[in-house]
Scaffold this motif. Structure first.
Motif, short mmCIF file in Angstrom:
data_model
loop_
_atom_site.label_atom_id
_atom_site.label_comp_id
_atom_site.label_asym_id
_atom_site.label_seq_id
_atom_site.Cartn_x
_atom_site.Cartn_y
_atom_site.Cartn_z
N GLY A 64 -54.61 -7.20 42.43
CA GLY A 64 -54.01 -8.43 41.91
C GLY A 64 -52.53 -8.40 42.15
N LEU A 65 -51.78 -9.17 41.40
CA LEU A 65 -50.60 -9.53 41.66
C LEU A 65 -49.92 -8.37 40.59
CD1 LEU A 65 -47.98 -11.18 42.42
CD2 LEU A 65 -48.29 -12.68 40.70
N GLY A 66 -48.99 -7.52 41.29
CA GLY A 66 -48.35 -6.45 40.38
C GLY A 66 -47.05 -6.83 40.32
N LEU A 67 -46.29 -6.14 39.14
CA LEU A 67 -44.93 -6.36 39.22
C LEU A 67 -44.15 -5.02 39.67
CD1 LEU A 67 -44.63 -7.93 35.89
CD2 LEU A 67 -44.55 -9.23 38.07
N ILE A 68 -43.48 -4.75 40.83
CA ILE A 68 -42.72 -3.59 41.09
C ILE A 68 -41.48 -3.64 40.83
CG2 ILE A 68 -42.90 -1.95 43.15
CD1 ILE A 68 -45.62 -3.41 42.38
N ARG A 69 -41.03 -2.54 40.40
CA ARG A 69 -39.60 -2.24 40.10
C ARG A 69 -38.77 -1.00 40.73
NH1 ARG A 69 -36.34 -4.17 35.76
NH2 ARG A 69 -38.04 -5.08 34.99
N GLY A 70 -37.97 -1.11 41.90
CA GLY A 70 -37.47 -0.08 42.37
C GLY A 70 -36.33 0.31 41.80
N VAL A 71 -36.29 1.48 41.21
CA VAL A 71 -35.14 2.21 40.58
C VAL A 71 -34.42 3.49 40.91
CG1 VAL A 71 -36.03 1.30 38.40
CG2 VAL A 71 -36.82 3.43 38.98
N GLY A 75 -47.24 9.47 38.63
CA GLY A 75 -47.00 9.60 37.06
C GLY A 75 -47.43 8.44 36.45
N ARG A 76 -47.41 8.76 35.03
CA ARG A 76 -47.65 7.37 33.98
C ARG A 76 -46.57 7.57 33.04
NH1 ARG A 76 -52.93 5.56 35.28
NH2 ARG A 76 -52.91 4.58 33.04
N PHE A 77 -46.31 6.10 32.62
CA PHE A 77 -45.25 5.94 31.60
C PHE A 77 -45.48 5.10 30.67
CE2 PHE A 77 -43.94 3.04 34.77
CZ PHE A 77 -43.56 1.85 33.99
N ALA A 78 -45.11 5.16 29.49
CA ALA A 78 -45.08 4.18 28.36
C ALA A 78 -43.76 3.69 27.72
CB ALA A 78 -45.88 4.84 27.14
N ALA A 79 -43.77 2.56 27.24
CA ALA A 79 -42.45 1.89 26.84
C ALA A 79 -42.50 1.39 25.33
CB ALA A 79 -41.92 0.82 27.88
N GLY A 80 -43.47 1.85 24.49
CA GLY A 80 -43.42 1.66 23.13
C GLY A 80 -43.84 0.07 23.21
N GLY A 81 -44.64 -0.44 23.86
CA GLY A 81 -45.07 -1.66 23.85
C GLY A 81 -44.29 -2.89 24.60
N ALA A 82 -43.12 -2.30 25.31
CA ALA A 82 -42.33 -3.29 25.58
C ALA A 82 -42.83 -3.87 27.17
CB ALA A 82 -40.86 -2.65 26.40
N ALA A 83 -42.24 -4.57 27.80
CA ALA A 83 -42.84 -5.41 29.01
C ALA A 83 -42.86 -4.61 30.19
CB ALA A 83 -41.96 -6.68 29.41
N TYR A 84 -42.19 -3.43 30.13
CA TYR A 84 -42.35 -2.52 31.45
C TYR A 84 -43.56 -1.67 31.54
CZ TYR A 84 -37.18 -2.91 30.10
OH TYR A 84 -36.03 -3.26 29.81
N GLU A 85 -44.27 -1.88 30.46
CA GLU A 85 -45.54 -0.91 30.47
C GLU A 85 -46.67 -1.50 31.61
OE1 GLU A 85 -46.13 1.20 26.30
OE2 GLU A 85 -47.07 -0.67 26.51
N SER A 86 -46.14 -2.95 32.18
CA SER A 86 -47.29 -3.41 33.01
C SER A 86 -46.56 -3.49 34.31
CB SER A 86 -47.52 -5.12 32.77
OG SER A 86 -46.26 -5.65 32.61
N GLU A 87 -45.51 -2.59 34.65
CA GLU A 87 -44.93 -2.54 35.83
C GLU A 87 -45.20 -1.25 36.60
OE1 GLU A 87 -40.77 -4.92 34.42
OE2 GLU A 87 -40.73 -2.90 35.23
N ILE A 88 -44.92 -1.47 37.93
CA ILE A 88 -45.17 -0.05 38.50
C ILE A 88 -43.47 0.30 39.06
CG2 ILE A 88 -45.79 0.68 40.98
CD1 ILE A 88 -48.34 -1.41 40.58
N TRP A 89 -43.06 1.47 38.96
CA TRP A 89 -42.02 1.86 39.41
C TRP A 89 -42.04 2.78 40.51
CZ3 TRP A 89 -37.98 3.05 34.73
CH2 TRP A 89 -38.07 2.04 33.73
#
Length: 389
Positions: A119-126, A184-198
């Motif tokens: 589906g529609l994903g959120l991608i963040r290049g870092v 890898g997989r990551f968590a962010a303490g419940g922040a919005a980043y947890e639904s993103e792909i980096w």
């Protein structure tokens, strides 16, 4: 005639046990209504918490002036981080490394699994400096992405609506017609980043054929404030940049979703109202068969107030039991369940406030549902009630 003050406490309990079928059905109906309230309030609390923990008071976001509050529409030159580093004082450093994170943020179609589901994903290049600025992000499994690799947040599967097995380390997904390997997989303490792909910023720029970036996130020293960055962006009108503190940015999103949260609270009121009417219907049926019993209690000397309190006690006991059942189900099966949303995904949160609202509404249903039929039965003449069938 001697008037007895109150009915024994055990009387109401025994009344519930005398009619087990009716009691179980009433209990199930109350628990269902209260569980619906837990779901709605858990949704509201989860959304609020996701936005609240996403902001860092020391982080400032710099993006294009025309993007307003939508960072996805922002496009700033790739030289912006170097310009900010040279022009601003108060950027935090450690061992010569500046806490500046250039990022390219985009929502696009993501395909997972052999069948191309997704589906529609959120991608963040870092870049490698992203963990310095995004301090609540931590790697939980695997490694930081290398060339052609990505790492996924813990709620990405919920955001994409796909099987979590398709996002295991070593699996491949397709973004912008390019295959990427999950490292890898990551968590962010419940922040919005947890639904993103980096992924790596240069790789993402190459795939999108873009040289610009979406946003620059930088961390300030305790002595500096976001107002200095905001003033710099306003003075340099040629750059067409705007700056906002990260906490203020997510606070504005809280306001953006305020109508939805108000609508959710309206749903709570509607569900509660429906529960009250359902409780009235059930209690009218229950008390209709007890008119002679109520009249007999009055005839042997019990006050109407005592009988009313006993009936309310039964309703409160049923409501309390229904609340406990619904709370147990919510804590075991609803708390932490991921929900897909426009901004990404977040987890339902059954916290103390959610439990207080749900159990409070449950008790209200029990009391309000029992009060009108009880008053109606008590207003009937004793002689007439004793003759009823």
């Amino acid at each position: 005639m001697f008037r007895r003050r109150s009915l024994p406490w055990e009387y109401g309990v025994r009344n519930l046990l005398r009619r087990p079928t009716r009691t179980v059905l009433t209990l199930g109906a109350l628990a269902t209504v209260i569980l619906l309230i837990f779901v709605v309030v858990g949704f509201i609390r989860g959304l609020e918490r996701s936005l609240a923990v996403s902001g860092d008071p020391s982080v400032v976001l710099i993006y294009s002036l025309g993007a307003e509050e939508n960072i996805e529409n922002s496009a700033v030159p790739a030289r912006t981080p170097a310009l900010l580093k040279a022009s601003l004082n108060g950027i935090r450093q450690r061992e010569g490394v500046d806490y500046i994170s250039p990022e390219l943020y985009l929502g696009t179609r993501v395909q997972t699994g052999a069948g191309g589901q997704g589906g529609l994903g959120l991608i963040r290049g870092v870049t490698q400096t992203a963990p310095l600025v995004r301090r609540n992000v931590r790697l939980t499994e695997g490694t930081w992405p290398g060339p052609g690799e990505i790492m996924v947040g813990k709620l990405v599967a919920a955001k994409l609506g796909c099987d979590p097995a398709n996002l295991a380390i070593g699996e491949e997904i397709t973004i912008e017609k390019q295959a990427w390997t999950i490292s890898g997989r990551f968590a962010a303490g419940g922040a919005a980043y947890e639904s993103e792909i980096w992924c790596r910023l240069p790789d993402f720029q190459q795939v999108l054929k873009r040289q610009d970036i979406s946003v620059v996130a930088l961390t300030l020293t305790p002595e500096s404030t976001a107002a200095n960055v905001v003033l710099f962006c306003k003075e340099r009108t040629d750059l067409e940049l705007q700056a906002v503190g990260e906490t203020e940015y997510y606070a504005s999103l809280q306001q953006h979703y305020k109508p939805m949260r108000l609508l959710a609270w309206l749903v709570v009121l509607l569900v509660s109202g429906a529960g009250v009417f359902a409780g009235l219907n059930m209690m009218y049926g229950a008390i209709a068969g007890r008119i002679r019993e109520i009249a007999t209690l009055q005839a042997i000397g019990y006050r109407r107030r005592a009988i009313l309190l006993s009936i309310l006690q039964e309703g409160a006991l049923l409501a309390a039991a229904g609340s406990l059942v619904a709370a147990a189900v919510a804590l075991l099966f609803l708390n932490g369940v991921a929900v897909r949303f426009t901004m990404g995904a977040f987890a339902l949160r059954v916290d103390a406030i959610c439990l207080l609202v749900g159990c409070g509404v449950g008790l209200m249903l029990g009391l309000l549902g029992a009060l009108p039929p009880a008053l109606k039965a008590l207003r009937m003449p004793v002689a007439e009630s004793l003759k009823s069938i």
